[in-house]
Write an enzyme that holds these catalytic residues in place. Structure first.
Site, mmCIF file in Angstrom:
data_model
loop_
_atom_site.group_PDB
_atom_site.id
_atom_site.type_symbol
_atom_site.label_atom_id
_atom_site.label_comp_id
_atom_site.label_asym_id
_atom_site.label_seq_id
_atom_site.Cartn_x
_atom_site.Cartn_y
_atom_site.Cartn_z
ATOM 1 N N GLY A 140 0.822 -1.212 0.000
ATOM 2 C CA GLY A 140 0.000 0.000 0.000
ATOM 3 C C GLY A 140 0.858 1.265 0.000
ATOM 4 N N ASP A 200 0.404 -9.028 1.793
ATOM 5 C CA ASP A 200 -0.694 -8.137 1.389
ATOM 6 C C ASP A 200 -1.710 -8.956 0.609
ATOM 7 O OD1 ASP A 200 -2.163 -5.872 0.067
ATOM 8 O OD2 ASP A 200 -0.495 -4.687 0.863
ATOM 9 N N PHE A 241 0.702 -2.492 8.690
ATOM 10 C CA PHE A 241 -0.016 -1.428 7.972
ATOM 11 C C PHE A 241 -1.411 -1.876 7.541
ATOM 12 C CE2 PHE A 241 4.508 -0.717 6.844
ATOM 13 C CZ PHE A 241 4.651 0.619 7.180
ATOM 14 N N SER A 293 -3.168 6.443 14.128
ATOM 15 C CA SER A 293 -3.564 7.669 13.434
ATOM 16 C C SER A 293 -3.890 8.763 14.440
ATOM 17 C CB SER A 293 -4.813 7.354 12.608
ATOM 18 O OG SER A 293 -5.390 8.540 12.118
ATOM 19 N N TYR A 339 -13.901 4.069 12.047
ATOM 20 C CA TYR A 339 -12.490 3.878 11.688
ATOM 21 C C TYR A 339 -11.602 4.243 12.889
ATOM 22 C CZ TYR A 339 -7.894 5.003 9.792
ATOM 23 O OH TYR A 339 -6.540 5.092 9.593
ATOM 24 N N LYS A 372 -8.887 1.975 15.274
ATOM 25 C CA LYS A 372 -7.477 2.325 15.538
ATOM 26 C C LYS A 372 -7.195 2.300 17.044
ATOM 27 C CE LYS A 372 -5.674 2.618 11.609
ATOM 28 N NZ LYS A 372 -4.672 1.669 11.177
ATOM 29 N N ASN A 395 -9.228 12.545 0.369
ATOM 30 C CA ASN A 395 -8.222 13.386 1.016
ATOM 31 C C ASN A 395 -7.820 14.560 0.132
ATOM 32 O OD1 ASN A 395 -7.152 10.317 2.208
ATOM 33 N ND2 ASN A 395 -7.833 11.923 3.581
HETATM 34 P P1 NAD Z 1 -3.305 1.586 1.908
HETATM 35 O O1 NAD Z 1 -4.730 1.192 1.725
HETATM 36 O O2 NAD Z 1 -2.575 2.170 0.760
HETATM 37 O O3 NAD Z 1 -2.472 0.335 2.444
HETATM 38 C C1 NAD Z 1 -3.048 -0.699 3.196
HETATM 39 C C2 NAD Z 1 -2.613 -2.014 2.581
HETATM 40 O O4 NAD Z 1 -3.183 -3.089 3.337
HETATM 41 C C3 NAD Z 1 -3.083 -2.201 1.134
HETATM 42 O O5 NAD Z 1 -1.989 -2.595 0.339
HETATM 43 C C4 NAD Z 1 -4.138 -3.303 1.228
HETATM 44 O O6 NAD Z 1 -4.174 -4.096 0.046
HETATM 45 C C5 NAD Z 1 -3.653 -4.068 2.437
HETATM 46 N N1 NAD Z 1 -4.724 -4.794 3.147
HETATM 47 C C6 NAD Z 1 -5.941 -4.319 3.521
HETATM 48 N N2 NAD Z 1 -6.640 -5.286 4.148
HETATM 49 C C7 NAD Z 1 -5.832 -6.382 4.183
HETATM 50 C C8 NAD Z 1 -5.990 -7.687 4.710
HETATM 51 N N3 NAD Z 1 -7.134 -8.068 5.299
HETATM 52 N N4 NAD Z 1 -4.961 -8.549 4.617
HETATM 53 C C9 NAD Z 1 -3.811 -8.187 3.987
HETATM 54 N N5 NAD Z 1 -3.615 -6.966 3.470
HETATM 55 C C10 NAD Z 1 -4.613 -6.074 3.553
HETATM 56 O O7 NAD Z 1 -3.273 2.568 3.156
HETATM 57 P P2 NAD Z 1 -2.082 3.485 3.704
HETATM 58 O O8 NAD Z 1 -2.464 4.883 3.478
HETATM 59 O O9 NAD Z 1 -0.786 2.985 3.237
HETATM 60 O O10 NAD Z 1 -2.248 3.205 5.253
HETATM 61 C C11 NAD Z 1 -1.482 2.234 5.915
HETATM 62 C C12 NAD Z 1 -1.903 2.209 7.356
HETATM 63 O O11 NAD Z 1 -1.745 3.504 7.927
HETATM 64 C C13 NAD Z 1 -3.358 1.836 7.591
HETATM 65 O O12 NAD Z 1 -3.422 1.041 8.760
HETATM 66 C C14 NAD Z 1 -4.036 3.159 7.812
HETATM 67 O O13 NAD Z 1 -5.190 3.027 8.614
HETATM 68 C C15 NAD Z 1 -2.945 3.926 8.537
HETATM 69 N N6 NAD Z 1 -3.063 5.376 8.410
HETATM 70 C C16 NAD Z 1 -3.146 5.945 7.171
HETATM 71 C C17 NAD Z 1 -3.263 7.326 7.054
HETATM 72 C C18 NAD Z 1 -3.401 7.976 5.702
HETATM 73 O O14 NAD Z 1 -3.885 9.110 5.647
HETATM 74 N N7 NAD Z 1 -2.986 7.357 4.614
HETATM 75 C C19 NAD Z 1 -3.266 8.120 8.200
HETATM 76 C C20 NAD Z 1 -3.145 7.512 9.445
HETATM 77 C C21 NAD Z 1 -3.044 6.134 9.529
HETATM 78 C C1 WQD Z 2 -7.779 17.719 5.138
HETATM 79 C C2 WQD Z 2 -8.452 19.089 5.084
HETATM 80 C C3 WQD Z 2 -10.822 18.969 4.810
HETATM 81 C C4 WQD Z 2 -10.789 17.282 0.778
HETATM 82 C C5 WQD Z 2 -8.406 12.000 7.075
HETATM 83 C C6 WQD Z 2 -8.954 10.988 8.045
HETATM 84 C C7 WQD Z 2 -7.910 10.624 9.068
HETATM 85 C C8 WQD Z 2 -6.581 10.224 8.417
HETATM 86 C C9 WQD Z 2 -6.166 11.120 7.296
HETATM 87 C C10 WQD Z 2 -6.243 7.851 8.443
HETATM 88 C C11 WQD Z 2 -9.748 19.153 5.877
HETATM 89 C C12 WQD Z 2 -10.189 19.632 3.612
HETATM 90 C C13 WQD Z 2 -10.414 17.787 2.000
HETATM 91 C C14 WQD Z 2 -11.424 18.146 -0.161
HETATM 92 C C15 WQD Z 2 -11.231 19.957 1.412
HETATM 93 N N1 WQD Z 2 -6.622 8.912 7.854
HETATM 94 N N2 WQD Z 2 -10.635 19.095 2.316
HETATM 95 N N3 WQD Z 2 -11.605 19.457 0.210
HETATM 96 O O1 WQD Z 2 -9.877 14.759 7.224
HETATM 97 O O2 WQD Z 2 -7.688 15.559 8.228
HETATM 98 O O3 WQD Z 2 -8.011 13.159 7.786
HETATM 99 O O4 WQD Z 2 -7.261 11.429 6.434
HETATM 100 O O5 WQD Z 2 -6.010 7.639 9.596
HETATM 101 O O6 WQD Z 2 -8.452 9.608 9.833
HETATM 102 O O7 WQD Z 2 -10.089 11.555 8.689
HETATM 103 O O8 WQD Z 2 -7.713 14.691 5.871
HETATM 104 O O9 WQD Z 2 -7.109 15.189 3.557
HETATM 105 O O10 WQD Z 2 -9.483 14.471 4.084
HETATM 106 O O11 WQD Z 2 -8.714 16.714 4.792
HETATM 107 O O12 WQD Z 2 -11.445 21.139 1.690
HETATM 108 O O13 WQD Z 2 -11.822 17.738 -1.263
HETATM 109 O O14 WQD Z 2 -8.814 19.363 3.733
HETATM 110 O O15 WQD Z 2 -12.042 19.574 5.128
HETATM 111 O O16 WQD Z 2 -9.837 20.443 6.439
HETATM 112 P P1 WQD Z 2 -8.421 14.627 7.344
HETATM 113 P P2 WQD Z 2 -8.254 15.195 4.504
#
Ligand code: NAD
Ligand code: WQD
Length: 337
Positions: free
Chosen positions: A10, A31, A80, A124, A148, A152, A198
């Site tokens: 991912g 994965d 992850f 997160s 969600y 976490k 996002n």
């Molecule tokens: P992503 O979706 O790109 O990566 C997650 C990976 O997990 C994917 O490759 C998916 O195929 C794999 N996966 C999902 N379910 C699975 C399962 N049951 N078994 C095996 N593999 C599985 O997401 P990411 O953005 O890389 O996020 C990675 C981690 O970080 C996640 O736990 C997410 O919740 C956390 N996180 C992400 C963000 C963000 O904004 N991207 C922010 C905070 C936390």
């Molecule tokens: C950022 C800012 C929006 C899109 C989310 C999850 C959080 C974490 C990361 C995993 C905000 C604004 C956004 C758009 C906009 N994921 N926005 N127009 O909401 O802080 O966090 O992703 O753990 O759990 O909630 O990130 O990038 O969605 O938004 O104006 O089309 O951008 O309102 O102020 P967020 P985001």
């Protein structure tokens, strides 16, 4: 060390894989490709020059995961794999409980069966919910505001409990703020499914012409310009943090809960302006109502990560915009970057 990355194909996992290989670790990716492109392993190979072992399995398949952990005699797991869309979690709670919570329990059972006691976990900043103030310290109250986020927090608690009673030797709960950006090579990056939720992926798709304008969700927040303020962190800084956290907990057999952010807040309009300056692209915006569940402002106090394992973000907003754009432009077949 030899490390298994669940969800390693991912977005954040693939960048962490690249950094770990660069630091001399051996990486195995587990994965099920539910949210990853099939050619990520090949792209990682051309990036690192190394063949990375891929195990296609679901984290809930205890047998397959235990067998993989045993066969590769891994030293630690970076976990992850999860589902991560807030809206989807509210629409289908059981799916999120199943994959995130039961999946983590199954993984921990597999680790226990294979005698592996060290884990780094993707948490997160969402666990803080609506914070009382920013910068947010790790001891700030946790407030779950969606399913969600609940998953976490439960996963963090499971890991902390196992560490407390000695069933895990070392653990790191890493609370990411808002990861953006891509590897500077543009070989790996984030590929959202459908319409991006996002901000940064949406902005880059406006810049390629895939979407006509950006909806700015709310301009009446109590921030500098009325738009939401977040702590964006470059995914390469985040990847390095995983390596440093892993080396720290494994070297000292300790357990930690740590924020990973830059410590700086950026509003939506500030990000748009920085993106326009760095890329020369114009991002039309339309002011839309607030998005349900959004917080006005939050950013990290990242000092603990520096104190514990010497990590500090090194890349700034311009780097984040440049690398996000380079990745999206390449995918869209635009060659002016
Ligand atoms: P992503 O979706 O790109 O990566 C997650 C990976 O997990 C994917 O490759 C998916 O195929 C794999 N996966 C999902 N379910 C699975 C399962 N049951 N078994 C095996 N593999 C599985 O997401 P990411 O953005 O890389 O996020 C990675 C981690 O970080 C996640 O736990 C997410 O919740 C956390 N996180 C992400 C963000 C963000 O904004 N991207 C922010 C905070 C936390
Ligand atoms: C950022 C800012 C929006 C899109 C989310 C999850 C959080 C974490 C990361 C995993 C905000 C604004 C956004 C758009 C906009 N994921 N926005 N127009 O909401 O802080 O966090 O992703 O753990 O759990 O909630 O990130 O990038 O969605 O938004 O104006 O089309 O951008 O309102 O102020 P967020 P985001």
């Amino acid at each position: 060390m030899r490390i298994i990355l669940t969800g390693g194909a991912g977005y954040i996992g693939s960048h962490t894989a690249a950094v770990l290989v660069e630091r001399g670790h051996e990486v195995i990716i587990l994965d099920n490709f539910v949210n990853a492109e099939r050619d990520v392993p090949a792209r990682l190979k051309s990036l690192t020059g190394r063949e990375i072992t891929i195990i296609e399995a679901d984290i809930r398949s205890t047998e397959a995961v235990t067998a993989a952990l045993q066969a590769h005699r891994v030293d630690a797991v970076i976990h992850f794999a999860a589902l991560k869309a807030v809206g989807e979690s509210e629409a289908d709670p059981l799916l999120y409980y199943d994959i995130n919570i039961i999946g983590t329990i199954r993984l921990l059972q597999s680790m226990q069966a294979a005698g592996i006691g060290r884990i780094v976990f993707s948490s997160s900043a969402t666990v803080y919910g609506q914070p009382d103030s920013s910068p947010i310290l790790e001891n700030a109250p946790t407030r779950v505001e969606n399913i969600y986020g609940r998953t976490k927090l439960v996963m963090e608690d499971l890991i902390r409990d196992l560490a407390r009673v000695g069933k895990l030797k070392a653990a790191a709960n890493l609370r990411y703020f808002n990861p953006v950006g891509a590897h500077p090579s543009a070989l790996i990056g984030e590929t959202p499914r459908g319409v991006p939720n996002n901000l940064m992926p949406y902005v880059t798709q406006v810049a390629t012409g895939e979407r006509p304008y950006l909806n700015v969700f709310g301009k009446d927040y109590p921030t500098r310009d009325g738009t939401g303020e977040r702590d964006y962190i470059h995914v390469m800084d985040l990847a390095v943090a995983h390596a440093m956290a892993l080396e720290h907990i494994c070297g000292n057999d300790v357990s930690v809960t740590v924020n990973l952010g830059t410590g700086h807040g950026t509003t939506v309009l500030e990000l748009v302006k920085a993106f326009e300056t760095v890329t020369g692209k114009t991002i039309p915006v339309s002011i839309a109502p607030r998005r349900a569940g959004d917080v006005a402002s939050y950013y990290a106090d990242p000092a603990l990560a520096q104190r514990l394992f010497g990590w500090k973000a090194t890349l700034n907003l311009e780097d984040m915009c440049r690398d996000s754009w380079r990745w999206q432009a390449k995918r869209a077949g635009i060659n002016d970057v």
